[in-house]
Design a protein around this motif. Sequence first.
Motif, PDB file in Angstrom:
ATOM      1  N   ASP A  70       3.204  62.276 -40.989  1.00 20.65           N
ATOM      2  CA  ASP A  70       1.423  62.465 -41.457  1.00 20.65           C
ATOM      3  C   ASP A  70       0.963  63.280 -43.009  1.00 20.65           C
ATOM      4  OD1 ASP A  70       0.472  61.084 -38.934  1.00 20.65           O
ATOM      5  OD2 ASP A  70      -0.024  62.662 -38.247  1.00 20.65           O
ATOM      6  N   GLU A  71       0.771  64.231 -42.864  1.00 20.99           N
ATOM      7  CA  GLU A  71       1.034  64.472 -43.885  1.00 20.99           C
ATOM      8  C   GLU A  71       1.820  65.506 -44.832  1.00 20.99           C
ATOM      9  OE1 GLU A  71      -0.595  68.472 -41.985  1.00 20.99           O
ATOM     10  OE2 GLU A  71      -1.197  65.748 -41.759  1.00 20.99           O
ATOM     11  N   TRP A  72       2.999  64.844 -44.014  1.00 22.65           N
ATOM     12  CA  TRP A  72       4.591  65.767 -44.521  1.00 22.65           C
ATOM     13  C   TRP A  72       5.130  64.709 -44.041  1.00 22.65           C
ATOM     14  CZ3 TRP A  72       5.025  70.762 -41.046  1.00 22.65           C
ATOM     15  CH2 TRP A  72       4.795  71.941 -41.677  1.00 22.65           C
ATOM     16  N   GLN A  73       4.582  63.033 -44.360  1.00 25.21           N
ATOM     17  CA  GLN A  73       6.070  61.881 -44.364  1.00 25.21           C
ATOM     18  C   GLN A  73       6.728  62.424 -45.279  1.00 25.21           C
ATOM     19  OE1 GLN A  73       3.834  58.540 -43.072  1.00 25.21           O
ATOM     20  NE2 GLN A  73       2.551  58.625 -44.809  1.00 25.21           N
ATOM     21  N   HIS A  74       6.211  62.710 -46.198  1.00 26.24           N
ATOM     22  CA  HIS A  74       7.612  62.096 -47.624  1.00 26.24           C
ATOM     23  C   HIS A  74       7.765  62.979 -48.137  1.00 26.24           C
ATOM     24  CE1 HIS A  74       4.163  65.170 -48.573  1.00 26.24           C
ATOM     25  NE2 HIS A  74       4.728  65.603 -49.520  1.00 26.24           N
ATOM     26  N   LEU A  75       7.932  64.941 -47.389  1.00 29.54           N
ATOM     27  CA  LEU A  75       9.095  65.407 -46.835  1.00 29.54           C
ATOM     28  C   LEU A  75      10.329  65.193 -46.290  1.00 29.54           C
ATOM     29  CD1 LEU A  75       6.263  68.615 -46.689  1.00 29.54           C
ATOM     30  CD2 LEU A  75       7.168  67.534 -48.446  1.00 29.54           C
ATOM     31  N   LYS A  76      11.658  66.714 -46.962  1.00 27.06           N
ATOM     32  CA  LYS A  76      12.724  66.313 -46.376  1.00 27.06           C
ATOM     33  C   LYS A  76      13.903  67.391 -46.056  1.00 27.06           C
ATOM     34  CE  LYS A  76      17.097  65.345 -48.891  1.00 27.06           C
ATOM     35  NZ  LYS A  76      17.861  65.181 -49.877  1.00 27.06           N
ATOM     36  N   PRO A  77      13.558  67.057 -44.892  1.00 27.47           N
ATOM     37  CA  PRO A  77      14.128  68.363 -44.371  1.00 27.47           C
ATOM     38  C   PRO A  77      15.878  68.755 -45.207  1.00 27.47           C
ATOM     39  CG  PRO A  77      13.953  66.225 -42.533  1.00 27.47           C
ATOM     40  CD  PRO A  77      13.903  65.525 -43.658  1.00 27.47           C
ATOM     41  N   VAL A  78      15.789  69.715 -45.369  1.00 25.85           N
ATOM     42  CA  VAL A  78      16.707  70.359 -45.864  1.00 25.85           C
ATOM     43  C   VAL A  78      17.684  71.571 -44.569  1.00 25.85           C
ATOM     44  CG1 VAL A  78      15.966  69.569 -47.605  1.00 25.85           C
ATOM     45  CG2 VAL A  78      15.387  72.000 -46.574  1.00 25.85           C
ATOM     46  N   ALA A  79      18.716  71.893 -45.257  1.00 20.96           N
ATOM     47  CA  ALA A  79      19.047  72.847 -43.913  1.00 20.96           C
ATOM     48  C   ALA A  79      20.313  73.567 -45.049  1.00 20.96           C
ATOM     49  CB  ALA A  79      20.311  72.377 -43.682  1.00 20.96           C
ATOM     50  N   GLU A  80      19.928  75.575 -44.798  1.00 23.62           N
ATOM     51  CA  GLU A  80      20.399  76.337 -46.176  1.00 23.62           C
ATOM     52  C   GLU A  80      21.203  77.363 -45.176  1.00 23.62           C
ATOM     53  OE1 GLU A  80      20.534  75.911 -49.675  1.00 23.62           O
ATOM     54  OE2 GLU A  80      18.901  74.615 -49.313  1.00 23.62           O
ATOM     55  N   SER A  81      22.642  77.760 -45.973  1.00 23.54           N
ATOM     56  CA  SER A  81      22.752  78.625 -45.367  1.00 23.54           C
ATOM     57  C   SER A  81      22.226  80.360 -44.470  1.00 23.54           C
ATOM     58  CB  SER A  81      24.703  78.944 -45.716  1.00 23.54           C
ATOM     59  OG  SER A  81      23.865  79.866 -46.872  1.00 23.54           O
ATOM     60  N   ILE A  82      22.006  80.650 -43.445  1.00 17.19           N
ATOM     61  CA  ILE A  82      21.271  82.095 -43.083  1.00 17.19           C
ATOM     62  C   ILE A  82      21.539  82.809 -44.642  1.00 17.19           C
ATOM     63  CG2 ILE A  82      21.151  84.347 -42.153  1.00 17.19           C
ATOM     64  CD1 ILE A  82      22.685  82.171 -39.680  1.00 17.19           C
ATOM     65  N   GLU A  83      22.974  83.712 -45.345  1.00 20.58           N
ATOM     66  CA  GLU A  83      22.695  84.150 -46.625  1.00 20.58           C
ATOM     67  C   GLU A  83      21.762  83.449 -47.277  1.00 20.58           C
ATOM     68  OE1 GLU A  83      24.523  87.292 -46.946  1.00 20.58           O
ATOM     69  OE2 GLU A  83      24.841  86.688 -44.780  1.00 20.58           O
ATOM     70  N   PHE A  84      22.138  82.590 -47.859  1.00 21.52           N
ATOM     71  CA  PHE A  84      20.520  82.211 -48.871  1.00 21.52           C
ATOM     72  C   PHE A  84      19.356  82.079 -48.821  1.00 21.52           C
ATOM     73  CE2 PHE A  84      18.123  78.976 -51.168  1.00 21.52           C
ATOM     74  CZ  PHE A  84      18.562  78.652 -51.817  1.00 21.52           C
ATOM     75  N   PHE A  85      18.939  81.571 -46.928  1.00 30.25           N
ATOM     76  CA  PHE A  85      17.711  82.116 -46.794  1.00 30.25           C
ATOM     77  C   PHE A  85      17.669  83.462 -46.535  1.00 30.25           C
ATOM     78  CE2 PHE A  85      15.011  82.420 -42.964  1.00 30.25           C
ATOM     79  CZ  PHE A  85      13.480  81.682 -43.290  1.00 30.25           C
ATOM     80  N   MET A  86      18.149  84.227 -46.208  1.00 32.49           N
ATOM     81  CA  MET A  86      18.107  85.703 -46.130  1.00 32.49           C
ATOM     82  C   MET A  86      17.801  86.303 -47.356  1.00 32.49           C
ATOM     83  SD  MET A  86      20.322  87.097 -43.636  1.00 32.49           S
ATOM     84  CE  MET A  86      20.623  88.916 -43.927  1.00 32.49           C
ATOM     85  N   TYR A  87      18.656  85.680 -48.469  1.00 34.34           N
ATOM     86  CA  TYR A  87      18.570  86.720 -50.178  1.00 34.34           C
ATOM     87  C   TYR A  87      18.171  85.811 -50.939  1.00 34.34           C
ATOM     88  CZ  TYR A  87      21.002  89.769 -47.248  1.00 34.34           C
ATOM     89  OH  TYR A  87      21.661  90.840 -46.521  1.00 34.34           O
ATOM     90  N   ARG A  88      17.431  84.694 -50.780  1.00 34.62           N
ATOM     91  CA  ARG A  88      16.725  83.992 -51.404  1.00 34.62           C
ATOM     92  C   ARG A  88      15.296  83.930 -50.949  1.00 34.62           C
ATOM     93  NH1 ARG A  88      20.432  81.449 -55.544  1.00 34.62           N
ATOM     94  NH2 ARG A  88      17.777  80.934 -56.589  1.00 34.62           N
ATOM     95  N   ILE A  89      15.543  82.652 -50.126  1.00 30.63           N
ATOM     96  CA  ILE A  89      14.118  81.756 -49.297  1.00 30.63           C
ATOM     97  C   ILE A  89      13.241  83.382 -48.879  1.00 30.63           C
ATOM     98  CG2 ILE A  89      13.308  81.101 -47.946  1.00 30.63           C
ATOM     99  CD1 ILE A  89      14.727  79.069 -49.973  1.00 30.63           C
ATOM    100  N   LEU A  90      13.666  84.089 -48.171  1.00 30.33           N
ATOM    101  CA  LEU A  90      13.041  85.637 -47.322  1.00 30.33           C
ATOM    102  C   LEU A  90      12.092  86.128 -48.554  1.00 30.33           C
ATOM    103  CD1 LEU A  90      14.311  86.060 -44.130  1.00 30.33           C
ATOM    104  CD2 LEU A  90      11.964  85.105 -44.679  1.00 30.33           C
TER     105      LEU A  90
END
Length: 135
Positions: A70-90
């Motif tokens: 639906d409204e998310w159909q143009h979005l791309k699924p991605v995976a990041e390392s836990i370390e990247f997620f912890m210290y950059r994303i969070l």
Amino acid sequence: MSTLYTEDEMTAILTMTDEDLLEYFLFRIAEMDEVCGLKQGPHWITREIKEQHTLPVWPFKSFAAMTAIDEWQHLKPVAESIEFFMYRILNKQIEQGVMIEIMPRKTGAGCLISPQRLLNYLEDMRDSSECMVGD
């Protein structure tokens, strides 16, 4: 990485409480060493739930892909390392006051948790696994 979930797991996820969903998510991301989301260009997407901005996350890229409709159909699924997620994303979500939405459901929001609380859980998990390795 390969997906390690079963059809029974998929069925169970649909009826999990928020607490069970959080526990499942933490177990699976520790096992896979990655956190998945949806991106629009270079940015992870957020959405608004009850006037609160949230960042949806999943333990498997395939789970994120299943919601890219639906409204998310143009979005791309991605995976990041836990370390990247912890210290950059969070850390970015902490600064911006964005809640983390663990595994949004078709019937509504996923488990909502503050990015600081999730970061604390992940740091505790990392610290406890480091202690176990050296013992």
